[in-house]
Write a protein that holds these residues in place. Structure first.
Motif, PDB file in Angstrom:
ATOM      1  N   ARG A 251      29.844  47.266   4.723  1.00 49.99           N
ATOM      2  CA  ARG A 251      30.782  47.033   5.821  1.00 49.99           C
ATOM      3  C   ARG A 251      30.302  47.847   7.011  1.00 49.99           C
ATOM      4  O   ARG A 251      30.427  49.073   7.028  1.00 49.99           O
ATOM      5  CB  ARG A 251      32.192  47.455   5.419  1.00 49.99           C
ATOM      6  N   PRO A 252      29.703  47.203   8.020  1.00 51.09           N
ATOM      7  CA  PRO A 252      29.151  47.939   9.166  1.00 51.09           C
ATOM      8  C   PRO A 252      30.211  48.751   9.877  1.00 51.09           C
ATOM      9  O   PRO A 252      31.395  48.391   9.916  1.00 51.09           O
ATOM     10  CB  PRO A 252      28.614  46.828  10.067  1.00 51.09           C
ATOM     11  N   SER A 253      29.775  49.859  10.427  1.00 50.03           N
ATOM     12  CA  SER A 253      30.679  50.730  11.150  1.00 50.03           C
ATOM     13  C   SER A 253      31.105  50.093  12.467  1.00 50.03           C
ATOM     14  O   SER A 253      30.331  49.390  13.125  1.00 50.03           O
ATOM     15  CB  SER A 253      29.999  52.075  11.427  1.00 50.03           C
ATOM     16  N   ARG A 254      32.338  50.341  12.858  1.00 54.71           N
ATOM     17  CA  ARG A 254      32.830  49.838  14.135  1.00 54.71           C
ATOM     18  C   ARG A 254      32.140  50.524  15.308  1.00 54.71           C
ATOM     19  O   ARG A 254      32.140  50.027  16.426  1.00 54.71           O
ATOM     20  CB  ARG A 254      34.343  50.052  14.227  1.00 54.71           C
ATOM     21  N   ARG A 255      31.523  51.674  15.061  1.00 48.22           N
ATOM     22  CA  ARG A 255      30.823  52.387  16.127  1.00 48.22           C
ATOM     23  C   ARG A 255      29.452  51.793  16.416  1.00 48.22           C
ATOM     24  O   ARG A 255      28.781  52.218  17.353  1.00 48.22           O
ATOM     25  CB  ARG A 255      30.671  53.853  15.739  1.00 48.22           C
ATOM     26  N   ALA A 256      29.043  50.804  15.592  1.00 47.67           N
ATOM     27  CA  ALA A 256      27.713  50.214  15.804  1.00 47.67           C
ATOM     28  C   ALA A 256      27.616  49.533  17.160  1.00 47.67           C
ATOM     29  O   ALA A 256      26.517  49.372  17.713  1.00 47.67           O
ATOM     30  CB  ALA A 256      27.412  49.213  14.689  1.00 47.67           C
ATOM     31  N   ALA A 257      28.777  49.122  17.710  1.00 47.66           N
ATOM     32  CA  ALA A 257      28.737  48.464  19.022  1.00 47.66           C
ATOM     33  C   ALA A 257      28.227  49.395  20.107  1.00 47.66           C
ATOM     34  O   ALA A 257      27.701  48.941  21.136  1.00 47.66           O
ATOM     35  CB  ALA A 257      30.141  47.960  19.385  1.00 47.66           C
ATOM     36  N   GLY A 258      28.338  50.679  19.907  1.00 55.42           N
ATOM     37  CA  GLY A 258      27.864  51.637  20.895  1.00 55.42           C
ATOM     38  C   GLY A 258      26.384  51.938  20.772  1.00 55.42           C
ATOM     39  O   GLY A 258      25.831  52.686  21.584  1.00 55.42           O
ATOM     40  N   VAL A 259      25.728  51.399  19.713  1.00 56.46           N
ATOM     41  CA  VAL A 259      24.288  51.635  19.495  1.00 56.46           C
ATOM     42  C   VAL A 259      23.624  50.278  19.319  1.00 56.46           C
ATOM     43  O   VAL A 259      23.425  49.818  18.190  1.00 56.46           O
ATOM     44  CB  VAL A 259      24.033  52.537  18.270  1.00 56.46           C
ATOM     45  N   PRO A 260      23.313  49.573  20.398  1.00 60.16           N
ATOM     46  CA  PRO A 260      22.740  48.218  20.276  1.00 60.16           C
ATOM     47  C   PRO A 260      21.429  48.219  19.486  1.00 60.16           C
ATOM     48  O   PRO A 260      20.599  49.122  19.623  1.00 60.16           O
ATOM     49  CB  PRO A 260      22.498  47.817  21.742  1.00 60.16           C
ATOM     50  N   GLY A 261      21.299  47.237  18.618  1.00 59.96           N
ATOM     51  CA  GLY A 261      20.086  47.099  17.831  1.00 59.96           C
ATOM     52  C   GLY A 261      20.061  47.905  16.557  1.00 59.96           C
ATOM     53  O   GLY A 261      19.097  47.826  15.793  1.00 59.96           O
ATOM     54  N   ALA A 262      21.099  48.694  16.293  1.00 58.58           N
ATOM     55  CA  ALA A 262      21.142  49.523  15.087  1.00 58.58           C
ATOM     56  C   ALA A 262      22.324  49.099  14.229  1.00 58.58           C
ATOM     57  O   ALA A 262      23.372  48.705  14.726  1.00 58.58           O
ATOM     58  CB  ALA A 262      21.264  51.004  15.443  1.00 58.58           C
ATOM     59  N   VAL A 263      22.150  49.190  12.914  1.00 58.76           N
ATOM     60  CA  VAL A 263      23.214  48.916  11.961  1.00 58.76           C
ATOM     61  C   VAL A 263      23.644  50.244  11.349  1.00 58.76           C
ATOM     62  O   VAL A 263      22.843  50.901  10.668  1.00 58.76           O
ATOM     63  CB  VAL A 263      22.760  47.938  10.860  1.00 58.76           C
TER      64      VAL A 263
END
Length: 413
Positions: A251-263
């Motif tokens: 389940r990807p972290s919701r904070r991933a949106a702040g780090v484009p290109g990273a999961v």
């Protein structure tokens, strides 16, 4: 019977009846004189609200002998002392039945609970009083027991006039003065009255019926909802800071949106591991061991039903085997000797993986670890009466150590 439309309330007769009730039932005197009377032509006889007001029909007082009125006084105050309004509310919330018909059934059941021992010994029984035998039920039961034994029908058709007020079933009436009306008792005052009555009953053994003695004992020692408390204590301990966490890419972290290109992985709370240490010493009865197995099942439900995360450690003076929880019936509770639950703690902590919560089910007659374990601890205590007598030498009496302060303690039973 319809509401009466008579003249002025004969308070001298009404209060003479209350004085007679206090003389023949002295342990209820505090409660009888705590009631504030309200004249009302909208009640068929006498009725009470939950704020300890007694609504009285003038016509009913006129046509009723003093000895019968005294019995009605005792009947109405019994509804309030035994918290029939609060119990009726709880039943209504649980069943979802809140209509007037269901409340009438509660009033009938409450009358059956108190009428089987109200009358006699100076109190005359009215002809239309509701007794359990009238509905084909045995005496000596509680309102909740009677409710499960009868429904509204031909046998209760003649009881539709019955109305002891909101103090008997919890349903507010149009004629109630309500919480903001005059002369009602506060919650603290109502509790003080109950305590004084319970003191009077326990202080004069042999002068009160069995049902009142049972009530007084519960008034001093109200039963704890211990299964709910134990489950809440386990859940609270498991959700504390000692519970482990783990990361997962499922389940990807919701904070991933702040780090484009990273999961980024999300942080997940792992279900807690619970080790249950059961006291199997000779001082624990077979019935309590059976109750302990029921608690193991309840603990399993409290942590989400994951049996693979729960282990059981039977322990008397020594802890033997750590049992994985497959089914409560398959756990051998071996023991019967002395008690030293420190070995149970050590066995639980050495088992791999280490538990997040240790639950101990014991009678408390044991030594405890000298230091706090590296996990949360919940202690379920089986009750024990004091064995000390005033003639005993205090220096020779054995007093078990109380559970340590770092344990969350719940009394069982």
């Amino acid at each position: 019977m319809s509401p009466d439309t008579a003249g002025v309330l004969d308070r001298d007769k009404l209060f003479a009846a209350r004085l007679h009730a206090a003389r023949v039932r002295p342990y209820l005197a505090t409660a009888l004189f705590a009631l504030h009377t309200v004249e009302s032509r909208r009640v068929p006889t006498m009725a009470v609200d939950r704020h300890w007001r007694c609504y009285v029909s003038p016509a009913f007082v006129d046509r009723t002998p003093v000895e019968e009125l005294a019995g009605v006084w005792v009947h109405e105050v019994s509804h309030l002392l035994r918290d029939h309004h609060g119990r009726g509310d709880r039943i209504a919330r649980k069943s979802g039945r809140t209509g007037p018909g269901e409340r009438l059934r509660m009033n009938i059941a409450a009358d059956c609970e108190i009428n089987d021992d109200v009358f006699g010994d100076g109190l005359t029984c009215p002809e239309d009083v509701v007794r359990p035998e009238y509905l084909g039920m045995p005496p000596g039961l509680l309102m909740e027991d009677y409710l499960s034994r009868f429904g509204l029908g031909p046998m209760t058709q003649e009881l539709v006039w019955l109305d002891c007020g909101s103090g008997a079933d919890g349903l507010d009436r149009e004629w109630d003065l309500g919480p903001d009306g005059a002369d009602g008792l506060s919650e603290q005052a109502r509790d003080a009255v109950r305590f004084r009555v319970a003191q009077g009953i326990t202080g004069r053994p042999g002068s009160a019926p069995k049902a009142w003695k049972r009530w007084a004992e519960e008034a001093f020692h109200p039963p704890q909802p211990w299964r709910a408390l134990l489950g809440a204590a386990v859940r609270s301990a498991a959700s504390g800071s000692g519970g482990a966490h783990d990361y997962s890419y499922g389940r990807p972290s919701r904070r991933a949106a702040g780090v484009p290109g990273a999961v980024l992985p999300s942080l997940l709370r792992r279900p807690p591991r619970v080790s249950v240490v059961i006291d199997t010493s000779g001082s624990v009865s077979d019935a309590e061991l059976g109750s302990a197995l029921l608690e193991v099942a309840a603990i399993c439900r409290a942590v989400g039903g994951r049996r693979d995360l729960i282990t059981v450690v039977p322990c008397d003076a020594a802890a033997r085997i750590v049992h994985p929880l497959c089914s409560g019936e398959g756990i051998p509770l071996l023991g019967g000797g002395g008690t030293d639950l420190r070995t149970g703690f050590a066995k639980a902590l050495r088992s791999g993986p280490r538990p997040d919560v240790i639950v101990v089910l014991t009678d408390g007659q044991t030594s405890w670890p000298a230091s706090r374990p590296p996990c949360r601890t919940v202690v379920g205590l089986f009750p024990r009466a004091s064995q000390w007598d005033e003639d005993d030498d205090p220096d020779q009496a054995y007093t078990p150590d109380a559970p340590p302060e770092w344990a969350h303690v719940v009394s069982i039973g």
